[in-house]
Design an enzyme around this catalytic site. Sequence first.
Site, mmCIF file in Angstrom:
data_model
loop_
_atom_site.group_PDB
_atom_site.id
_atom_site.type_symbol
_atom_site.label_atom_id
_atom_site.label_comp_id
_atom_site.label_asym_id
_atom_site.label_seq_id
_atom_site.Cartn_x
_atom_site.Cartn_y
_atom_site.Cartn_z
ATOM 1 N N SER A 412 7.855 -5.198 5.364
ATOM 2 C CA SER A 412 7.585 -4.875 3.972
ATOM 3 C C SER A 412 8.380 -5.754 3.007
ATOM 4 C CB SER A 412 7.825 -3.392 3.692
ATOM 5 O OG SER A 412 8.948 -2.930 4.347
ATOM 6 N N HIS A 433 0.723 -5.268 5.937
ATOM 7 C CA HIS A 433 1.729 -4.351 5.395
ATOM 8 C C HIS A 433 1.081 -3.005 5.076
ATOM 9 C CE1 HIS A 433 4.619 -3.204 1.940
ATOM 10 N NE2 HIS A 433 4.964 -2.650 3.071
ATOM 11 N N GLU A 445 -1.718 -4.273 2.405
ATOM 12 C CA GLU A 445 -1.449 -5.608 1.870
ATOM 13 C C GLU A 445 -1.572 -6.603 3.019
ATOM 14 O OE1 GLU A 445 1.426 -4.633 -1.963
ATOM 15 O OE2 GLU A 445 2.359 -5.410 -0.155
ATOM 16 N N ASN A 483 5.443 -2.938 -3.655
ATOM 17 C CA ASN A 483 6.875 -2.598 -3.610
ATOM 18 C C ASN A 483 7.653 -3.385 -4.666
ATOM 19 O OD1 ASN A 483 6.626 -0.775 -1.560
ATOM 20 N ND2 ASN A 483 7.338 -2.139 0.066
#
Length: 680
Positions: A412, A433, A445, A483
């Site tokens: 991540s 991800h 992702e 994120n």
Amino acid sequence: MPVATLEVIDGIGLITIDSPPVNALGVDVRRGLDAAIRESLAADDVNAIVLTCGGRTFFAGADISEFGKPLERPDLLEVLATIENSAKPVIAAIHGTALGGGCETAIVCHYRIAVPSARVGLPEVNLGLLPSAGGTQRLPRLVGVEQAMEIVSGGAPIAAPQALELGMVDALAREGQLRQDAIAFARRILQEGRPLVRVRDRQELVAAARGKPEIYAKFLAKNANSFRGRRAPFNIVKAIEAAAELPFDEGMKREAELFREVHDSAESAAQRYYFFAERDTARIPDIGNDVRPLPVKSVGVIGAGTMGGGIAMNFLNAGIPVTLVEMNQAALERGLATIRRNYESTAHKGRMTLEAVEKRMAAITPSVDLAAVTNVDLVIEAIYEEIGIKKDLFARLDAIVRARAILASNTSFLNLDVIADATRRPEDVVGLHFFSPANVMRLLEVVRGAKTRKQVVATAMSLARTIRKVPVLSRVGYGFIANRVMAARMAEADSLVLEGPTPTEVDRAIYEFGFAMGPFRMIDLVGLDVIGRDSDERTLAGDLVKRGRLGQKMNGGFYDYDEKRNPTPSAVAAEVIAEFAASKGVRNTGPLQADEIVARLLYPVVNEGARVLEEGIALRASDIDVACVLGYGWPVQTGGPMFWGDTVGLSRIVEGLRARGVRPANLLIEKAANGGSFTR
Ligand code: 3H9
């Protein structure tokens, strides 16, 4: 090819509408349908009419791209009135999905027959709208007011067998035999001399709810949480109440008024934008349809922890066998037991059979030997987030996995290119991800490394759809998209509570904005020891951890919790915050209004989004919106951070950031100066 065709088969007029991809009821379809119905009514050799669609589905609803533009006639209401008033029975024959205006077309017909795999529903609420071709007036007459409120305000489609039970369809056809079975059904209606059922004339179910305002109040109270910050669900309830309280034609007028109110709302504009945004993520400018995805018929998952187990479930659910590898037998068995428990809990809720649980479990090949993945098409690594460990694993995989297999990392935050360079085939390495819980969250992702080849990217994007995820393509960069941009909110929340607003006030403002919970409730849930554990910097969360406060799981965090996990403000947290503020020399400037809190926390997200675009990490602004909505529950009725930023006004965001001493991204400054926008 004409949109509508009419065949006459032994007295039955079979109308087929064919307008790819989904038979949306745009002007050409409305004209074609209108003409075909009129022709059938005029034809002496037609005694009953079957209305069906070609291609993959019955009408998927109004053409969403027509909203906000002047509507060309005939409008759907005119066409539906012709069907409803037909002296010959009209039977809707449904396959695929009869949604929105498509469902309204079906329930204006005198009868409905559907194949078992078909689904029907009124998803307008997902576009910030309500049905406006009579759906709110006819559905309660078929299924009752309470059921109708659930269906229309929830927006989820209903499988044909359940629709049959509810009374939305009258019969099921055999799968793949819709045409024949619908014609036979029409014949039976004629032979038995069954009446022409006009749903508008059915009174029984709506009369039962008449004069009972408590039904609606109770429903709204039950759904207060999910309806918060939205308008469409409230208008839907009002429209359904009108179905019970008013004569049909007046109810239709009320539906139209309530529709107009939401049609022009910012909420609907945002949700309609979002509908197309979610579909645009699949378009990659330099990868055309000529790049064919590779087949993925088997998957290896390395790591059977929470993430690995969740990832494995996605493939098992899609019928793709998984080889699950762990370092030792005990960890492997724990992982398998968790997967089984998850499936069994779904089965206990009646959402899958115990037989299906066993089938999925049997599709796992567990192993403690990495060599077990030698022959799979795709390996996904979901092990501890540490670059050395990942590099080592990829080098080992490189040595054993067959040529041209795809090697994926679920990292991540780490640099995918460094991981890829640990192999002799960086072109076959990609990031996948997943977001936690990986079997639930719809975002995936897909990280394209500097050397990832196009076919591998195309495969990952297409595989995401196979496992029912929405793929968003990202280039390599710390935290990728969701994120990274949402971390800006957390950082700002941390600095804001030093100035006076409490965690409770901050969380309330963010909750009222539409998120499921504010940043402090979220970090308490995830665990204060989890977020930022790799950083040496002193943080608020770190100070709380030093006091033994790990969040909900241990001693509370930013809040105290009772045994039912209800949060209350924490005196210890307040003390920690005050100490931290003093150590940083931050002065308490007192409370802020909710909208000021929202601006403080979310303008930096827009700013970070602009940087992500500037750096070419995301392909387009709408991809950032999709990532935040699906990965972080950003309220879809605001469209996502970039659409919301445009709604607020980019100049205002630039000013707001500068007032706080934050440097706006160049792209943001540029767009604000030119009167530009990210999404319009
Ligand atoms: C309504 O009906 C209001 C009424 O009450 C009032 C009437 C007066 N319009 O999703 P996919 C496009 S509101 C325009 O990838 P799937 C879509 O953009 C409407 N375009 O396929 C995509 O284009 P592209 C209520 C539409 O198989 C392509 O079709 N109805 C529409 O995964 C394929 O779509 C809805 O909200 C549309 N209505 O899923 C239903 N629908 O290929 C919306 C699709 O260029 N649609 N497109 O990217 C869906 O939920 C799904 O598309 C469906 C198929 C389940 C049908």
